[in-house]
Write a protein that holds these residues in place. Structure first.
Motif, PDB file in Angstrom:
ATOM      1  N   THR A 184       3.642 -11.810  -8.832  1.00 18.79           N
ATOM      2  CA  THR A 184       2.398 -10.275  -9.776  1.00 18.79           C
ATOM      3  C   THR A 184       0.958 -11.096  -9.812  1.00 18.79           C
ATOM      4  O   THR A 184       0.102 -10.218  -9.051  1.00 18.79           O
ATOM      5  CB  THR A 184       2.257 -10.403 -11.536  1.00 18.79           C
ATOM      6  N   ALA A 185       0.921 -12.871  -9.971  1.00 15.33           N
ATOM      7  CA  ALA A 185      -0.090 -13.158  -9.118  1.00 15.33           C
ATOM      8  C   ALA A 185      -0.972 -13.342  -8.145  1.00 15.33           C
ATOM      9  O   ALA A 185      -2.155 -12.618  -7.703  1.00 15.33           O
ATOM     10  CB  ALA A 185      -0.228 -14.948  -9.288  1.00 15.33           C
ATOM     11  N   LEU A 186      -0.035 -12.619  -7.048  1.00 19.44           N
ATOM     12  CA  LEU A 186      -0.035 -12.524  -5.540  1.00 19.44           C
ATOM     13  C   LEU A 186      -0.810 -11.302  -5.767  1.00 19.44           C
ATOM     14  O   LEU A 186      -1.397 -10.253  -4.868  1.00 19.44           O
ATOM     15  CB  LEU A 186       0.915 -12.371  -4.543  1.00 19.44           C
ATOM     16  N   LEU A 187       0.140 -10.072  -6.254  1.00 23.97           N
ATOM     17  CA  LEU A 187       0.130  -8.928  -6.004  1.00 23.97           C
ATOM     18  C   LEU A 187      -1.551  -8.360  -7.178  1.00 23.97           C
ATOM     19  O   LEU A 187      -2.241  -7.604  -6.417  1.00 23.97           O
ATOM     20  CB  LEU A 187       1.058  -7.623  -7.341  1.00 23.97           C
ATOM     21  N   GLU A 188      -1.464  -8.432  -7.676  1.00 29.25           N
ATOM     22  CA  GLU A 188      -3.402  -8.595  -8.433  1.00 29.25           C
ATOM     23  C   GLU A 188      -4.151  -8.825  -7.635  1.00 29.25           C
ATOM     24  O   GLU A 188      -5.458  -8.278  -8.503  1.00 29.25           O
ATOM     25  CB  GLU A 188      -2.994  -9.351  -9.286  1.00 29.25           C
ATOM     26  N   LYS A 189      -4.184  -9.519  -6.623  1.00 26.64           N
ATOM     27  CA  LYS A 189      -5.443 -10.165  -5.877  1.00 26.64           C
ATOM     28  C   LYS A 189      -5.271  -9.158  -4.132  1.00 26.64           C
ATOM     29  O   LYS A 189      -6.170  -9.551  -3.612  1.00 26.64           O
ATOM     30  CB  LYS A 189      -5.070 -11.447  -5.254  1.00 26.64           C
ATOM     31  N   ILE A 190      -5.068  -8.104  -4.370  1.00 25.96           N
ATOM     32  CA  ILE A 190      -4.859  -7.500  -3.316  1.00 25.96           C
ATOM     33  C   ILE A 190      -6.271  -6.563  -3.096  1.00 25.96           C
ATOM     34  O   ILE A 190      -6.441  -5.873  -4.510  1.00 25.96           O
ATOM     35  CB  ILE A 190      -3.658  -5.954  -2.453  1.00 25.96           C
ATOM     36  N   LEU A 191      -6.733  -6.547  -2.382  1.00 23.30           N
ATOM     37  CA  LEU A 191      -8.237  -5.361  -2.155  1.00 23.30           C
ATOM     38  C   LEU A 191      -7.717  -4.221  -2.590  1.00 23.30           C
ATOM     39  O   LEU A 191      -7.059  -3.634  -1.528  1.00 23.30           O
ATOM     40  CB  LEU A 191      -8.875  -6.056  -0.858  1.00 23.30           C
ATOM     41  N   PRO A 192      -9.093  -3.511  -3.320  1.00 17.38           N
ATOM     42  CA  PRO A 192      -8.864  -2.354  -3.669  1.00 17.38           C
ATOM     43  C   PRO A 192      -9.244  -1.267  -1.834  1.00 17.38           C
ATOM     44  O   PRO A 192      -8.005  -0.285  -1.871  1.00 17.38           O
ATOM     45  CB  PRO A 192      -9.627  -1.977  -4.541  1.00 17.38           C
ATOM     46  N   SER A 193      -9.945  -1.958  -1.361  1.00 17.95           N
ATOM     47  CA  SER A 193     -10.130  -1.243  -0.405  1.00 17.95           C
ATOM     48  C   SER A 193      -8.645  -1.729   0.762  1.00 17.95           C
ATOM     49  O   SER A 193      -9.485  -0.901   2.180  1.00 17.95           O
ATOM     50  CB  SER A 193     -11.355  -1.559   0.249  1.00 17.95           C
TER      51      SER A 193
ATOM     52  N   GLU B 220      -9.711  -6.661   9.159  1.00 15.26           N
ATOM     53  CA  GLU B 220      -8.575  -6.152   7.707  1.00 15.26           C
ATOM     54  C   GLU B 220      -8.578  -7.084   7.075  1.00 15.26           C
ATOM     55  O   GLU B 220      -7.487  -7.422   7.809  1.00 15.26           O
ATOM     56  CB  GLU B 220      -7.289  -5.491   8.823  1.00 15.26           C
ATOM     57  N   VAL B 221      -8.446  -6.666   6.446  1.00 16.53           N
ATOM     58  CA  VAL B 221      -7.839  -8.173   5.237  1.00 16.53           C
ATOM     59  C   VAL B 221      -7.482  -7.027   3.757  1.00 16.53           C
ATOM     60  O   VAL B 221      -7.387  -6.229   3.057  1.00 16.53           O
ATOM     61  CB  VAL B 221      -9.082  -8.785   4.880  1.00 16.53           C
ATOM     62  N   VAL B 222      -6.075  -7.470   3.530  1.00 17.57           N
ATOM     63  CA  VAL B 222      -5.698  -7.037   2.365  1.00 17.57           C
ATOM     64  C   VAL B 222      -5.951  -8.006   0.918  1.00 17.57           C
ATOM     65  O   VAL B 222      -6.154  -7.318   0.106  1.00 17.57           O
ATOM     66  CB  VAL B 222      -3.461  -7.641   2.559  1.00 17.57           C
ATOM     67  N   ILE B 223      -5.513  -9.386   1.505  1.00 16.48           N
ATOM     68  CA  ILE B 223      -6.169 -10.408   0.403  1.00 16.48           C
ATOM     69  C   ILE B 223      -6.598 -11.452   0.587  1.00 16.48           C
ATOM     70  O   ILE B 223      -6.347 -11.924   2.189  1.00 16.48           O
ATOM     71  CB  ILE B 223      -4.566 -11.153  -0.224  1.00 16.48           C
TER      72      ILE B 223
END
Length: 788
Positions: A72-81, A46-49
């Motif tokens: 913003t830099a962190l939120l942009e890297k959140i995996l779509p899945s 279970e991976v968010v980033i």
């Protein structure tokens, strides 16, 4: 006073013993297997980033970075899945921060808690006492004691796959935090254990005991339920679906023996990434294996008299299968134990094993119904190539990995011609057991077997089967097929066909020329090309005839080469002995020692002289001269040249009483010498091996000259040749001799028979004077008495 283990040592130990993420996952799955989980094990990523994306964002933070830029830099890297609940938790943690410094701290904690690996099973679980006395004891012997008990009681299968007590360190390899929830059937509450591995890293030189870890009691559980759930968080590696798929297909899918036909017996392993199952083919397609170009299956019995039975089959070439049975003396040689001076009981301590190996000629791969098109077949062969080692149905790492050459097949393939049975062409497995093969143990770092004599004997035997016997089987099958095709080839008929084709082509060109308005030189080029093809055909036929004429000469040269090698060996021994003798001279007592030394030196020179005498008739010019010779004289001086060798190995040589010393034959002397030398060379090797196994054994070689027809009967009292190999031993490169020179061997008896046939005679194994049931000990060389 005793050793004090620092806290950091625990981390270093884990880093050394758990060498990769794949091995770490492997160990966690093995724990579930050992826990006897009835429904298998579930591994959820279970991976968010990703760790790499998170680290890159953190490293970009500087004094000028604003809180919104970092967020913003962190939120942009959140995996779509990313799992919805964990993503919301991660976003909420970032939203609560009021400053850049606070955001960084919140992000680090959010990363540590929102990215995790969860391994769950419904095995027997652990009690609180188990957590304290077993799980928290590195190197515990709890399972080792059970395995030892199984060994002593003769159980066919070990109770556990793991027994070293270090597998739990795999959790540390994957993440910095560990949360364990577990219970046995008798527990009323869940037992909980939390470990922060970072504390061990921060402790510096403090002893490991300074990091206090205590199990606690969790929530109530269902009556009779047992389980273990391990949550690893603050992940150390950048996990993605593609990385997990690669590990799954290369390691996890091969963890359980994929060749087993009992699919229902396989331990279920379910792996997912962010809620999506990671699925690849978990077994080798049966239809793929059915279409292998060749199959090698073998079984090794390690009882009182070890034997190895191997069967080869081929679908690429016409012809029968071949089965070989190797006995104790064969195996002592093949395993290299005889050359190293080890006793035969090491063959027994290797333990029984069996193997299934499949060979695919990559150039001949085609679409297979039920498997797929050509590309699908190729991809399957690439995915599964290599020979895996399975203990009790589960794989021993890293054997069978891409690029792994534990049987040293690639080395042998590169150094030989013909079929290259390398790891990229083979799919297969070797099976052993913990209780049946107690000497074949895993290294603590899970990188193969412990290096010992039994391991090397196993490898040498398997290497000999693949690199020598299987390779020769395929080469011979190919030669037989080609010879069959050659028999059907009629040079005169084919030459007539070529002439007919030439006429048809010429007539066709004339017809085309009538309606052809283009450049006439183009048609002439076509005609010239056909003429060149016809000339090439004629040259090919002539070349085939030339090769046939050279066959005898090549056989002679090969024989001379082998004899030179034998003589060089004896000369080396004689020279070394002479040097030792001369160095032992004492100048102060010159006269007596000198006399003694020169006497010994004279004996050594006599040996050299006799060996050189046997070389002279082997010269190419001498080998062409036929003359009437006393066969007894030739046999006598050949045997006399081996006097020192016979004495060194305790071999008694004699002629039988009824030998005809006056019998003559019309022979080429060098051919007879070569035949006798090869017979003696084989006898010395096997008599030495027999004596090493049975110290009271008295080796003997006897010869007898018989007339009408003229024959030389040669026999020894060694182990003999199995009846089923009575003809195979005369094949080129057929040998059961082991060691680094095994590829050089296997020509002696082949050349001996060739020489006998060139003399117009024969060389065969006979049933005369049988010493062992089902084995031959006597050769009979028949020669011409008079010129025709």
């Amino acid at each position: 006073m005793s050793f004090v283990i620092s806290a950091r040592t625990i981390l270093q130990l884990g880093a050394e013993l758990i060498s990769s993420d794949a091995v770490a996952l492997y160990e966690l799955i093995k724990n579930a297997i050992d826990a006897r989980s009835p429904d298998g094990v579930e591994v959820k990523f279970e991976v968010v980033i990703r760790e790499s994306d998170f680290s890159a964002a953190m490293l970009s933070v500087n004094k000028k970075s604003t809180i919104e830029e970092v967020r913003t830099a962190l939120l942009e890297k959140i995996l779509p899945s990313a799992p919805v609940d964990l993503e919301q938790q991660f976003r909420a943690s970032l939203a609560r921060a009021k400053s850049t410094a606070e955001l960084v701290a919140s992000a680090q904690e959010a990363y540590a808690t929102c990215n995790r690996i969860v391994v769950s099973d419904h095995g027997h679980g652990m009690s609180e006492a188990d957590l304290r006395s077993i799980y928290l004891m590195i190197g515990t012997t709890s399972r080792t004691r059970s395995v030892r008990s199984a060994l002593s009681s003769g159980d066919a299968k070990a109770p556990y796959l793991g027994e070293k007590g270090v597998g739990r360190l795999s959790a540390m390899r994957l993440g910095r935090r560990l949360h364990v929830e577990t219970a046995v059937a008798q527990d009323t509450h869940v037992n909980v254990l939390n470990i922060d591995w970072q504390a061990f890293e921060d402790a510096d030189d403090a002893p490991a005991s300074s990091i206090v870890i205590r199990p606690t009691q969790g929530s109530k559980k269902k009556k009779g339920e047992s389980f273990t759930k391990i949550t690893i968080s603050n992940l150390r590696a950048p996990w993605s679906r593609s990385k997990l798929e690669a590990i799954y297909s290369e390691q996890v899918a091969r963890m359980v023996d994929p060749f087993s036909s009992k699919d229902g017996m396989r331990f279920p392993i379910r792996v997912s990434f962010n809620g999506t199952s990671v699925e690849t083919v978990r077994s080798v397609a049966k239809d793929l294996l059915k279409h292998a170009h060749s199959h090698c299956v073998g079984q090794y019995e390690a009882g009182a008299t070890p034997t190895l039975t191997v069967t080869f089959t081929s679908t690429l070439y016409d012809g029968p299968s071949a089965t070989h049975t190797f006995d104790l003396l064969d195996l002592m040689s093949m395993s290299g134990l005889a050359a190293e001076g080890y006793p035969s009981n090491l063959l027994r301590s290797v333990g029984p094993f069996d193997f299934d190996l499949y060979w695919f000629n990559r150039q001949r791969l085609r679409a297979i119904e039920g498997v797929g098109d050509r590309e699908r077949v190729r991809s399957l062969v690439r995915a599964w190539n290599g020979i895996c080692l399975y203990r009790d149905g589960y794989r021993v790492l890293p054997y069978g990995d891409q690029g792994d050459d534990w049987l040293e097949l690639d080395r042998d393939a590169l150094s030989s011609s013909g079929y290259k049975l390398n790891t990229k062409q083979l799919i297969g497995r070797v099976r052993i057991g913990r209780t049946t093969n107690p000497k074949l143990l895993d290294q603590t770092n899970r990188q193969g077997l412990v290096d010992n004599t039994e391991k090397h004997a196993l490898i040498e035997m398997l290497n000999a089967i693949v690199s020598n016997w299987w390779r020769d089987y395929l080469n011979e099958a190919s030669r037989v097929q080609k010879r069959g095709q050659a028999v059907l080839y009629d040079a005169a008929k084919e030459g007539g066909s070529v002439t007919n084709y030439e006429k048809r082509a010429s007539d066709a060109i004339k017809s085309i020329r009538k309606d052809f308005s283009g450049d006439a030189s183009l048609l002439q080029e076509v005609k010239d090309a056909f003429i060149e093809i016809k000339e090439a055909h004629s040259r090919a036929v002539a070349y085939i005839e030339t090769i046939e004429e050279q066959k005898e000469r090549l056989t002679q040269l090969a024989g001379v080469g082998l004899m030179i090698e034998v003589i060089a060996h004896e000369l080396t021994r004689a020279t070394e002995a002479t040097e030792v003798t001369l160095k032992g001279l004492k100048p102060k007592n010159f006269d007596a020692p000198t006399q003694s030394a020169f006497k010994v030196l004279g004996e050594q020179i006599r040996v050299i002289h006799k060996r050189l005498q046997t070389l002279e008739p082997l010269s190419v010019s001498a080998r062409q001269r036929r003359s009437t010779k006393k066969i007894y004289d030739i046999c006598a001086y050949v045997a006399q040249a081996h006097e020192i060798q016979f004495e060194r190995h305790g071999i008694q040589f004699s002629f039988t009483k009824n030998t005809d010393e006056d019998a003559t034959g019309f022979v080429i002397e060098g051919h007879v010498v070569q035949i006798l030398e090869n017979l003696i060379d084989n006898s010395v090797y096997w008599l030495k091996l027999q004596k090493s196994e049975h110290p009271s054994f008295r080796p003997k070689i006897t010869m007898q000259i018989l007339s009408s027809p003229l024959r030389v009967r040669y026999e020894d009292n060694g182990p003999g040749i199995p009846v089923v190999r009575a003809e195979a031993v005369f094949d080129a490169f057929y040998s059961t001799k082991g060691g680094a020179t095994s590829r050089r061997q296997g020509l002696g008896l082949y050349i001996a028979r060739q020489n006998a046939e060139l003399l117009g005679g024969s060389l065969v194994l006979t049933d005369e004077h049988k010493m062992h049931q089902g084995r031959h000990n006597t050769f009979e060389l028949e020669l011409k008495e008079q010129p025709e």
